[in-house]
Design a protein around this motif. Structure first.
Motif, PDB file in Angstrom:
ATOM      1  N   PRO A 115       0.825  -1.215   0.000  1.00  0.00           N
ATOM      2  CA  PRO A 115       0.000   0.000   0.000  1.00  0.00           C
ATOM      3  C   PRO A 115       0.858   1.264   0.000  1.00  0.00           C
ATOM      4  O   PRO A 115       1.896   1.325   0.643  1.00  0.00           O
ATOM      5  CB  PRO A 115      -0.786  -0.106   1.310  1.00  0.00           C
ATOM      6  N   GLY A 116       0.421   2.250  -0.770  1.00  0.00           N
ATOM      7  CA  GLY A 116       1.075   3.553  -0.761  1.00  0.00           C
ATOM      8  C   GLY A 116       2.330   3.658  -1.587  1.00  0.00           C
ATOM      9  O   GLY A 116       2.976   4.693  -1.619  1.00  0.00           O
ATOM     10  N   LYS A 117       2.716   2.600  -2.284  1.00  0.00           N
ATOM     11  CA  LYS A 117       3.923   2.649  -3.102  1.00  0.00           C
ATOM     12  C   LYS A 117       3.668   3.312  -4.448  1.00  0.00           C
ATOM     13  O   LYS A 117       4.610   3.690  -5.126  1.00  0.00           O
ATOM     14  CB  LYS A 117       4.479   1.240  -3.331  1.00  0.00           C
ATOM     15  N   GLY A 118       2.423   3.403  -4.863  1.00  0.00           N
ATOM     16  CA  GLY A 118       2.113   4.041  -6.139  1.00  0.00           C
ATOM     17  C   GLY A 118       2.485   3.206  -7.346  1.00  0.00           C
ATOM     18  O   GLY A 118       2.670   3.729  -8.433  1.00  0.00           O
ATOM     19  N   ALA A 119       2.619   1.915  -7.171  1.00  0.00           N
ATOM     20  CA  ALA A 119       2.949   1.027  -8.283  1.00  0.00           C
ATOM     21  C   ALA A 119       1.840  -0.012  -8.415  1.00  0.00           C
ATOM     22  O   ALA A 119       1.127  -0.299  -7.467  1.00  0.00           O
ATOM     23  CB  ALA A 119       4.291   0.344  -8.044  1.00  0.00           C
ATOM     24  N   ARG A 120       1.723  -0.582  -9.615  1.00  0.00           N
ATOM     25  CA  ARG A 120       0.679  -1.585  -9.846  1.00  0.00           C
ATOM     26  C   ARG A 120       1.149  -2.988  -9.484  1.00  0.00           C
ATOM     27  O   ARG A 120       0.353  -3.883  -9.256  1.00  0.00           O
ATOM     28  CB  ARG A 120       0.203  -1.546 -11.285  1.00  0.00           C
ATOM     29  N   ALA A 121       2.466  -3.182  -9.446  1.00  0.00           N
ATOM     30  CA  ALA A 121       3.032  -4.498  -9.156  1.00  0.00           C
ATOM     31  C   ALA A 121       4.499  -4.324  -8.756  1.00  0.00           C
ATOM     32  O   ALA A 121       5.006  -3.203  -8.685  1.00  0.00           O
ATOM     33  CB  ALA A 121       2.920  -5.409 -10.377  1.00  0.00           C
ATOM     34  N   ILE A 137      15.079  -8.289  -2.863  1.00  0.00           N
ATOM     35  CA  ILE A 137      15.334  -7.168  -3.760  1.00  0.00           C
ATOM     36  C   ILE A 137      14.016  -6.930  -4.490  1.00  0.00           C
ATOM     37  O   ILE A 137      13.414  -7.885  -4.991  1.00  0.00           O
ATOM     38  CB  ILE A 137      16.436  -7.477  -4.782  1.00  0.00           C
ATOM     39  N   GLY A 138      13.564  -5.704  -4.537  1.00  0.00           N
ATOM     40  CA  GLY A 138      12.309  -5.398  -5.206  1.00  0.00           C
ATOM     41  C   GLY A 138      12.444  -4.235  -6.157  1.00  0.00           C
ATOM     42  O   GLY A 138      13.231  -3.325  -5.930  1.00  0.00           O
ATOM     43  N   GLN A 139      11.662  -4.300  -7.237  1.00  0.00           N
ATOM     44  CA  GLN A 139      11.570  -3.200  -8.200  1.00  0.00           C
ATOM     45  C   GLN A 139      10.099  -2.930  -8.454  1.00  0.00           C
ATOM     46  O   GLN A 139       9.409  -3.759  -9.044  1.00  0.00           O
ATOM     47  CB  GLN A 139      12.271  -3.542  -9.509  1.00  0.00           C
ATOM     48  N   PRO A 140       9.591  -1.767  -7.992  1.00  0.00           N
ATOM     49  CA  PRO A 140       8.191  -1.433  -8.274  1.00  0.00           C
ATOM     50  C   PRO A 140       7.964  -1.285  -9.772  1.00  0.00           C
ATOM     51  O   PRO A 140       8.834  -0.821 -10.504  1.00  0.00           O
ATOM     52  CB  PRO A 140       7.996  -0.088  -7.562  1.00  0.00           C
ATOM     53  N   ILE A 141       6.776  -1.691 -10.218  1.00  0.00           N
ATOM     54  CA  ILE A 141       6.381  -1.552 -11.615  1.00  0.00           C
ATOM     55  C   ILE A 141       5.217  -0.580 -11.670  1.00  0.00           C
ATOM     56  O   ILE A 141       4.170  -0.823 -11.054  1.00  0.00           O
ATOM     57  CB  ILE A 141       5.959  -2.901 -12.218  1.00  0.00           C
ATOM     58  N   SER A 142       5.399   0.512 -12.376  1.00  0.00           N
ATOM     59  CA  SER A 142       4.344   1.530 -12.484  1.00  0.00           C
ATOM     60  C   SER A 142       3.267   1.128 -13.462  1.00  0.00           C
ATOM     61  O   SER A 142       3.454   0.412 -14.359  1.00  0.00           O
ATOM     62  CB  SER A 142       4.927   2.843 -12.922  1.00  0.00           C
TER      63      SER A 142
END
Length: 142
Positions: A115-121, A137-142
């Motif tokens: 929640p609140g990251k502003g990414a879809r995945a 290790i994570g990479q948000p996907i917009s």
């Protein structure tokens, strides 16, 4: 922040603590495999600091390390490049196949995001440090 926040944890900074049975072995792993070096050390502990002031400590502990869930994660802009470099340095990544996601070439596609990251995945990868702590290790996907 409201007046009640000054006497609660709402205004506190979060600092991760990871147990290590052998601090010298852990220091070598974090330096040689992850390229991280402590910014401060005391008997029984090593302090690391990342971008934006985020901190974590490795501390000497004889307790059990769970290592069955992500204990700390690093958010990156290019997960493929980071995974490739860490593998070159000898990091062994976990293969995950659980309901909701599974790794392909050490990286999982995860629907949704925190929640609140502003990414879809998010895309994620996981490995154990020298002490058995499970790191992500994570990479948000917009």
């Amino acid at each position: 922040m409201n007046a009640d926040d000054t006497s609660t944890l709402a205004g506190a900074r979060v600092a991760t603590r990871l147990p290590a049975h052998d601090l010298d072995r852990a220091r070598r792993f974090y330096a040689e495999r992850l390229g991280l070096h402590p910014v401060d050390e005391r008997p029984g502990g090593l302090l690391y600091r990342g971008e934006g002031g985020a901190e974590f400590v490795l501390f000497r502990s004889m307790g059990a390390v769970p290592g069955t869930f992500t204990q700390m994660a690093f958010e990156v802009d290019d997960i493929e490049a980071v995974v490739t470099e860490l593998k070159r340095r000898g990091v062994v990544f976990e293969e995950v196949d659980v309901p909701g996601f599974r790794t392909v070439d050490n990286i999982a596609e995860i629907d949704g995001n925190y929640p609140g990251k502003g990414a879809r995945a998010e895309r994620g990868a996981w490995f154990h440090d020298s002490e058995g702590n499970l790191l992500g290790i994570g990479q948000p996907i917009s």
